[in-house]
Design a protein around this motif. Structure first.
Motif, short mmCIF file in Angstrom:
data_model
loop_
_atom_site.label_atom_id
_atom_site.label_comp_id
_atom_site.label_asym_id
_atom_site.label_seq_id
_atom_site.Cartn_x
_atom_site.Cartn_y
_atom_site.Cartn_z
N SER A 223 0.83 -1.20 0.00
CA SER A 223 0.00 0.00 0.00
C SER A 223 0.87 1.25 0.00
N GLN A 224 1.93 1.23 0.81
CA GLN A 224 2.84 2.38 0.86
C GLN A 224 3.58 2.57 -0.46
N LEU A 225 3.79 1.47 -1.19
CA LEU A 225 4.44 1.54 -2.49
C LEU A 225 3.46 1.88 -3.62
N ASN A 226 2.19 2.07 -3.23
CA ASN A 226 1.11 2.40 -4.18
C ASN A 226 0.87 1.31 -5.22
N GLU A 227 1.20 0.08 -4.86
CA GLU A 227 0.90 -1.03 -5.76
C GLU A 227 -0.50 -1.58 -5.51
N ILE A 228 -0.98 -1.45 -4.28
CA ILE A 228 -2.36 -1.83 -3.97
C ILE A 228 -3.01 -0.70 -3.19
N GLN A 229 -4.34 -0.74 -3.14
CA GLN A 229 -5.11 0.21 -2.33
C GLN A 229 -5.77 -0.55 -1.19
N VAL A 230 -5.80 0.09 -0.04
CA VAL A 230 -6.52 -0.45 1.12
C VAL A 230 -7.66 0.51 1.41
N LEU A 231 -8.89 0.02 1.31
CA LEU A 231 -10.07 0.86 1.47
C LEU A 231 -10.77 0.56 2.79
N GLY A 232 -11.30 1.60 3.41
CA GLY A 232 -12.07 1.47 4.64
C GLY A 232 -13.50 1.11 4.34
N GLU A 233 -14.33 1.01 5.39
CA GLU A 233 -15.73 0.61 5.21
C GLU A 233 -16.54 1.66 4.47
N ASP A 234 -16.03 2.91 4.43
CA ASP A 234 -16.74 3.96 3.70
C ASP A 234 -16.36 3.98 2.22
N GLY A 235 -15.45 3.10 1.81
CA GLY A 235 -15.03 3.04 0.42
C GLY A 235 -13.88 3.96 0.07
N ASP A 236 -13.48 4.79 1.03
CA ASP A 236 -12.35 5.69 0.80
C ASP A 236 -11.05 4.98 1.16
N GLU A 237 -9.95 5.48 0.61
CA GLU A 237 -8.66 4.87 0.88
C GLU A 237 -8.31 5.03 2.36
N SER A 238 -7.88 3.95 2.96
CA SER A 238 -7.56 3.95 4.38
C SER A 238 -6.17 4.51 4.61
N ARG A 239 -5.98 5.08 5.81
CA ARG A 239 -4.67 5.58 6.20
C ARG A 239 -3.94 4.58 7.09
N ALA A 240 -4.39 3.33 7.09
CA ALA A 240 -3.78 2.31 7.94
C ALA A 240 -2.30 2.17 7.60
N ARG A 241 -1.47 2.21 8.63
CA ARG A 241 -0.04 2.08 8.44
C ARG A 241 0.57 0.98 9.31
N VAL A 242 -0.15 0.59 10.34
CA VAL A 242 0.40 -0.39 11.29
C VAL A 242 -0.40 -1.70 11.27
N HIS A 243 -1.73 -1.58 11.29
CA HIS A 243 -2.59 -2.76 11.33
C HIS A 243 -3.74 -2.64 10.34
N LEU A 244 -4.17 -3.80 9.85
CA LEU A 244 -5.35 -3.87 8.98
C LEU A 244 -6.51 -4.46 9.76
N LYS A 245 -7.70 -3.92 9.53
CA LYS A 245 -8.90 -4.52 10.10
C LYS A 245 -9.36 -5.65 9.19
N PRO A 246 -10.07 -6.64 9.74
CA PRO A 246 -10.54 -7.75 8.91
C PRO A 246 -11.36 -7.30 7.70
N ASP A 247 -12.14 -6.20 7.86
CA ASP A 247 -13.01 -5.76 6.76
C ASP A 247 -12.36 -4.72 5.85
N HIS A 248 -11.10 -4.40 6.06
CA HIS A 248 -10.40 -3.54 5.12
C HIS A 248 -10.41 -4.22 3.74
N VAL A 249 -10.68 -3.45 2.71
CA VAL A 249 -10.79 -4.00 1.35
C VAL A 249 -9.48 -3.80 0.60
N LEU A 250 -9.05 -4.85 -0.09
CA LEU A 250 -7.82 -4.81 -0.87
C LEU A 250 -8.17 -4.68 -2.35
N ARG A 251 -7.44 -3.81 -3.02
CA ARG A 251 -7.68 -3.59 -4.45
C ARG A 251 -6.36 -3.28 -5.12
N LEU A 252 -6.14 -3.87 -6.27
CA LEU A 252 -4.93 -3.58 -7.03
C LEU A 252 -5.00 -2.16 -7.57
#
Length: 419
Positions: free
Chosen positions: A382-411
């Motif tokens: 995610s930090q390398l901008n190769e994938i996106q991590v989205l929150g439950e609101d559909g916006d890109e998450s600012r997660a840097r340390v931990h992911l929640k189970p419902d965080h969405v992964l997208r290329l």
């Protein structure tokens, strides 16, 4: 048939290094298990049944000439160590009660007599008298149903139990026993030893039929297919893979370690399989391997799908001895580098958004990596901008340390165009 013999007044039998390695893993896993189970300080009692299905006499002589504990003492010592660690690390208003009942099964009365005298000598006489330690004569499969019901009776809701099945060989634990364990006890775990080298080295039409009849493992290969396969230089790789897939698909466990284990100073190759119904239990076992890397070498690949082309044996396609996967710091680095390459490709193949939980659970049985290691790799992508991590609101998450189970992964869209 076991090659060990115990008689009180005589020296305990010698133990090979591979058995010491198995006992070290058992001890370490049980301590990690209890520390994970008692994560909250307000918990003051854990009820658990441990079944040692092939317990032996409880004491050996190592190759260096020292007395070393067998599995019953390893289990009891681990409970004591875990209790002390829990009370030391957590601020508790009252001590933790690890209410563990240990059931030791062995076919030899002489062996059980030795174990009983040993336990009394090691101050476990009161536990024997109270039934906290039970000694049962017979074969494990003869007492499997009774031990399952005992564990269920002690823990009706969770069905919390650990079955330590360190069989000598490969045919003493029928599949129906494993299926009954997991069908009856929701939180049961099995630590199963399977001496794969002894099986595949002598596998032919006669002992294949005996193996299938004894274990109930079906559909691996026919004798004719085995004979044909042995003409190939990679026959051991394919045969191991086929047997492994048959065992794990028929035992009814949802999660299992895919590790093909060999001690560094081993006595032949064997599987030490951990089987369970919950990913967390499997993750604790994987973490135990990483935390105690000096005990093992694993002949598999880093990253995901480590056995996608069958098990990698000691000899590669060029007849060169392989170094193995040893759970070292180097192996951890290689694992992350491999996953950094694999994950974007996998997300491209999935072709749709997927939650972190779904992604991890789909792959957990195919990798030596822990959940934390996979999570760390995803965050780095995610930090390398190769994938996106989205929150439950559909916006890109600012997660840097931990992911929640419902965080969405997208290329990342640009990366997808490159594919």
């Amino acid at each position: 048939m076991s090659h060990y013999a115990w008689k009180w007044g005589s020296p305990p039998p010698p133990v090979k290094r591979h058995s010491e390695v198995k006992h070290a893993l058992l001890r370490n896993y049980l301590i990690d298990y209890f520390l994970t189970l008692v994560a909250m300080p307000h918990q003051d009692r854990i009820k658990l049944t441990i079944v040692d299905g092939f317990c032996g006499g409880g004491l050996y002589i190592s190759e260096s000439g020292h007395e070393v504990p067998g599995s019953p003492l390893v289990i009891l010592n681990a409970i004591r160590e875990a209790t002390l660690l829990i009370e030391t690390r957590q601020e508790r208003r009252k001590p933790i009660d690890l209410d563990v009942e240990l059931i030791c099964i062995d076919k030899s009365k002489t062996t059980l007599d030795y174990l009983e005298r040993l336990l009394k000598d090691r101050n476990y006489g009161a536990a024997l008298a109270a039934g906290k330690i039970q000694l049962v004569k017979g074969q494990f499969d003869q007492h499997c149903a009774a031990t399952i019901q005992r564990a269920k009776g002690r823990s009706r809701i969770s069905g919390r139990a650990i079955f330590v099945l360190d069989q000598y060989g490969y045919s003493r634990v029928p599949m129906h026993c494993l299926r009954d364990i997991f069908a009856t006890l929701p939180h049961a775990e099995v630590i199963l030893t399977f001496y794969i080298d002894a099986l595949i080295s002598y596998l032919n039409e006669v002992n294949l039929a005996g193996f299938e009849q004894a274990t109930g493992i079906r559909g691996g290969m026919t004798a004719a297919e085995i004979d044909e396969m042995k003409k190939s230089p990679k026959w051991r790789v394919h045969l191991q893979s086929s047997l492994y897939q048959s065992l794990t698909s028929q035992c009814s466990a949802k999660f299992y370690t895919p590790f093909f284990v060999r001690p560094q100073r081993g006595h032949g190759d064997f599987w030490l399989l951990h089987l369970s119904q919950h990913w967390k239990a499997r993750d604790v076992m994987a973490t135990t391997h990483w935390n105690h890397s000096n005990h093992f070498s694993h002949y598999g690949r880093a990253g995901f799908h480590m056995f996608s082309t069958g098990y990698i044996t000691k000899i590669d396609s060029k007849d060169q001895l392989q170094g193995g996967f040893d759970f070292s710091e180097v192996a951890a680095s290689v694992s992350q580098d491999t996953m950094l390459e694999q994950i974007p490709v996998m997300l491209f193949d999935i072709a749709e958004d997927i939650s972190f939980e779904q992604f991890f659970l789909q792959l957990i049985n195919t990798t030596p990596a822990t959940r934390m290691m996979v999570e760390s790799t995803l965050l780095k992508l995610s930090q390398l901008n190769e994938i996106q991590v989205l929150g439950e609101d559909g916006d890109e998450s600012r997660a840097r340390v931990h992911l929640k189970p419902d965080h969405v992964l997208r290329l990342n869209r640009q990366i997808r165009l490159m594919f």
